[in-house]
Scaffold this motif. Structure first.
Motif, PDB file in Angstrom:
ATOM      1  N   LYS A   1       0.923  -1.026  -0.023  1.00  0.00           N
ATOM      2  CA  LYS A   1      -0.124   0.082   0.055  1.00  0.00           C
ATOM      3  C   LYS A   1       1.031   1.309  -0.067  1.00  0.00           C
ATOM      4  N   GLU A   2       0.522   2.261  -0.599  1.00  0.00           N
ATOM      5  CA  GLU A   2       1.049   3.648  -0.830  1.00  0.00           C
ATOM      6  C   GLU A   2       1.618   4.132   0.454  1.00  0.00           C
ATOM      7  N   ASP A   3       0.774   3.964   1.368  1.00  0.00           N
ATOM      8  CA  ASP A   3       1.060   4.712   2.856  1.00  0.00           C
ATOM      9  C   ASP A   3       1.655   3.764   3.776  1.00  0.00           C
ATOM     10  N   ALA A   4       2.035   2.778   3.436  1.00  0.00           N
ATOM     11  CA  ALA A   4       2.419   1.402   4.613  1.00  0.00           C
ATOM     12  C   ALA A   4       3.884   1.966   4.944  1.00  0.00           C
ATOM     13  N   ALA A   5       4.888   2.215   3.996  1.00  0.00           N
ATOM     14  CA  ALA A   5       6.484   2.698   4.498  1.00  0.00           C
ATOM     15  C   ALA A   5       6.084   4.018   5.303  1.00  0.00           C
TER      16      ALA A   5
ATOM     17  N   GLN B   1      -6.574   2.244   5.039  1.00  0.00           N
ATOM     18  CA  GLN B   1      -5.249   2.742   4.954  1.00  0.00           C
ATOM     19  C   GLN B   1      -4.573   2.668   6.140  1.00  0.00           C
ATOM     20  N   PRO B   2      -3.326   2.062   6.317  1.00  0.00           N
ATOM     21  CA  PRO B   2      -2.555   1.830   7.465  1.00  0.00           C
ATOM     22  C   PRO B   2      -2.281   3.007   8.200  1.00  0.00           C
ATOM     23  N   HIS B   3      -1.939   4.130   7.599  1.00  0.00           N
ATOM     24  CA  HIS B   3      -1.526   5.472   8.140  1.00  0.00           C
ATOM     25  C   HIS B   3      -2.765   5.981   9.236  1.00  0.00           C
ATOM     26  N   LYS B   4      -3.838   5.510   9.078  1.00  0.00           N
ATOM     27  CA  LYS B   4      -4.991   5.709  10.095  1.00  0.00           C
ATOM     28  C   LYS B   4      -4.709   5.217  11.618  1.00  0.00           C
TER      29      LYS B   4
END
Length: 667
Positions: free
Chosen positions: A493-497, A598-601
């Motif tokens: 996912k785009e925001d995982a890193a 979204q992981p960043h949440k």
């Protein structure tokens, strides 16, 4: 579950400054057991304002006449005017105090405030008694406004389901209740309308506003066959949807049920204050009585009315309103802020838990990766082998099209994107070899497609370097001759890193657990900057790893989406589910649901928890600090009822404004 639900402050219970966020039905029983219609929050506020402003007008008019214009008013007239003003201002408080006394509940804020102001009347301080009650009710009014405002984001969620839906039946379009629509029926949604039921898209493509569910402002484009959830808003054209879930079982319906129960689970800080208030209030009454009576035994100049006044000042100062209002309001603001950002927190206690997290344990597929397999590399043999790249893809896609495996679907999707004419190939005598791949006949030739175990099974020689490939590999063999391979991998996912990096900045370690093979898991971990990652884990293996971390004293959150993640989500201190496409079992088990996957949440949720707890403790420190100082002044006869009003209502207002601040923050 009924759609028409009201959220407002409960004016019929007598707990100190009740800011319970229960979602109430239009009628309920009061504490005396009588059934009655309940006013909406707006109606109650309107009546309170009318009585309050009329009372304030009388008080200001009296002060202006007697102080500015020096007009003498007869004592009976003064008493009559102040009594009217007092009853107008204190109607709600006096009513609740009376009901409390009928139930035998003497030690509460309403009784405390009633005794203090009536005591002022007894010693002849009529205007001060009225003023204290007016300012107290102004504080209550601000409290109601703040509570109503804090609930808007969640109340808005309760309004996202439409009352009707257009369904196609017997060749006609009928407008019916969503609850009557059956699974498999076709519904139509016009531009600007909300989707009423979880469905799959039948139209070619469509764009949706998903903000109510995910907090995401950008339109989400769906294509034929993709899932469309109830609550999404159709943006551009009339679309057709095939219903996949009954109205009561849709993700949105379950979310609404979770929202209604969310703040019923109180945080430890709230529970502590509630317990303390039950002890604190009778102690305050006892001290006020002591201040009034004990000096009689030690002072020759004792005047009862003077010491009664000090006791009344002490009671007003000691009122715990600032604490009992601002603390639950602070937590409710945190839940509202999370909801606006697409994060469902199922109870204020979990906001506190998030502040203590030092380890986030995450599943891989569907959590840190998209859970959608994509072809990464195509490597057919050299052209002199008789198979060029186009034919290689055609043969592979034609055979894989006979399987429903996600890897097979990824191959077919890639072939379609390359616009290869694989559909023209006839596939015969297909055999699926479990755990290995497929065998079939195409154009009279035997074709194999699968993993390296398949080649070994049929003794097909292949390059040794294929054994070193980390990604999932699909090899092709024609007439027992190796004919090339493709690699398939799940996309990160785009925001995982960024999520892993931001968690590290907060002092939180990320650990990854997965059932995928260890080499794949380690590659993803390296890509994301995760130090500890474990693969080849069955569900019980994940449970063992999490228990091992907990035994090391870790305070951890587990993030997952699959059915196999439900046990470990339940085991974690804070279970977090990816709610967009996550399994029902995991969403139901989780304490926190991230609605847009979204992981960043995760980072946002932890920050919201920290902010909420910080504001709550700021309010506790402010309230206790000011009250202790002014109580000492009041007991010493230095502070008057006016200082008492500031110590009570003023501090409560400051605490409320501080709590409301949470709702204005952006992530």
């Amino acid at each position: 579950m009924e759609k028409k639900v009201q959220i407002h402050k409960n004016h019929t219970t007598d707990d100190c400054c009740d800011t319970s966020s229960e979602v109430k039905t239009p009628t309920h029983s009061d504490n005396d057991g009588h059934e009655h219609d309940e006013e909406t929050g707006e109606e109650s506020l309107l009546k309170s304002r009318w009585r309050l402003w009329l009372s304030l007008t009388i008080l200001l008019g009296f002060v202006a006449i007697t102080q500015l214009f020096k007009v003498e008013i007869a004592k009976p007239v003064e008493i009559a005017l102040m009594t009217i003003a007092y009853l107008l201002a204190g109607y709600n408080t006096l009513e609740r105090a009376f009901r409390s006394l009928r139930r035998g509940d003497f030690f509460n804020e309403f009784t405390l405030m009633s005794i203090a102001t009536l005591g002022a009347f007894y010693i002849g301080e009529y205007s001060e008694g009225v003023a204290v009650m007016i300012f107290y009710e102004i504080g209550e009014l601000f409290q109601d406004l703040a509570v109503n405002r804090s609930k808007r984001s969640i109340k808005a969620l309760l309004d996202v389901r439409p009352d009707t839906v257009t369904v196609r039946r017997n060749g006609t379009q009928q407008t019916v209740s969503p609850a009557t629509v059956q699974i498999g029926e076709t519904i139509l949604v016009k531009p600007g309308e909300k989707v009423a039921l979880d469905s799959t898209l039948l139209t070619d493509n469509a764009s949706f506003n998903t903000a109510a569910l995910t907090g995401e402002s950008r339109p989400d484009t769906k294509r034929t066959g993709e899932v469309v959830l109830a609550g999404m808003i159709n943006l551009d054209k009339v679309i057709e949807l095939k219903v996949t879930t009954a109205f009561k079982d849709s993700k949105l319906s379950r979310i609404l049920e979770m929202v209604q129960d969310a703040t019923a689970r109180k945080a430890p800080t709230q529970l502590l204050i509630t317990r303390l208030a039950k002890v604190y209030t009778p102690i305050v009454f006892g001290l006020a009585l002591a201040i009034t009576l004990i000096p009689y035994f030690f002072m020759s100049t004792y005047v009862f009315n003077d010491w009664l006044y000090r006791g009344m000042v002490f009671l007003v100062i000691a009122c715990p309103c600032a604490l009992t209002v601002s603390i639950p309001l602070g937590y409710f603001g945190g839940i509202g802020l999370a909801s606006r950002n697409g994060i469902l927190v199922k109870g204020s206690n979990f906001l506190d838990v998030l502040t203590e997290i030092n380890t986030v344990v995450s599943d891989k597929t569907g959590t840190l990766t998209k859970g959608v397999f994509k072809v990464q590399e195509v490597s057919p043999p050299p052209p002199d082998g008789g198979v060029n790249e186009e034919l290689f893809i055609q043969l592979l896609a034609a055979l894989e099209n006979t399987s429903t495996h996600p890897v097979a679907k990824a191959v077919v999707e890639y072939a379609n994107l390359q616009k290869t004419n694989w559909q023209g190939l006839k596939v015969e005598a297909v055999v699926e070899i479990s755990g290995h791949g497929l065998k079939g006949v195409i154009g009279g030739k035997t074709v194999l497609a699968g993993n390296l175990k398949l080649l070994q099974k049929f003794n097909v020689s292949h390059p040794a370097e294929l054994e070193q490939i980390v990604e999932t590999i699909v090899v092709l063999a024609i007439e027992n001759q190796y004919a090339g391979y493709i690699t398939i991998a799940d996309e990160v996912k785009e925001d995982a890193a960024q999520t892993v990096a931001d968690l590290k900045a907060l002092g939180i370690e990320t650990v990854m657990l997965s059932g995928d093979k260890t080499t794949v898991v380690q590659k993803v971990a390296d890509q994301l900057g995760i130090v500890r990652a474990y693969g080849d884990l069955l569900p019980e293996g994940k449970v063992e790893k999490v228990q091992e971390l907990k035994n090391q004293g870790k305070k951890l959150a587990f993030v997952g989406d699959g059915v196999n993640d439900a046990p470990v989500v339940a085991l974690a201190d804070a279970g977090i589910a990816m709610g967009g496409m996550g399994s029902d079992a995991t969403i139901e088990t989780a304490d926190i649901v991230i609605q847009n996957d979204q992981p960043h949440k995760i980072v946002s949720a932890i920050k919201i928890g920290k902010i909420t707890k910080s504001v709550v403790w700021q309010n506790i420190s402010l309230a206790m600090g000011v009250k202790v100082a002014v109580m000492l002044l009041g007991a010493g006869g230095i502070a008057t009822l006016w200082e008492a009003v500031f110590a009570d209502v003023g501090v409560a207002l400051l605490a409320i404004l501080n709590a409301v601040r949470i709702q204005q923050m952006k992530f």
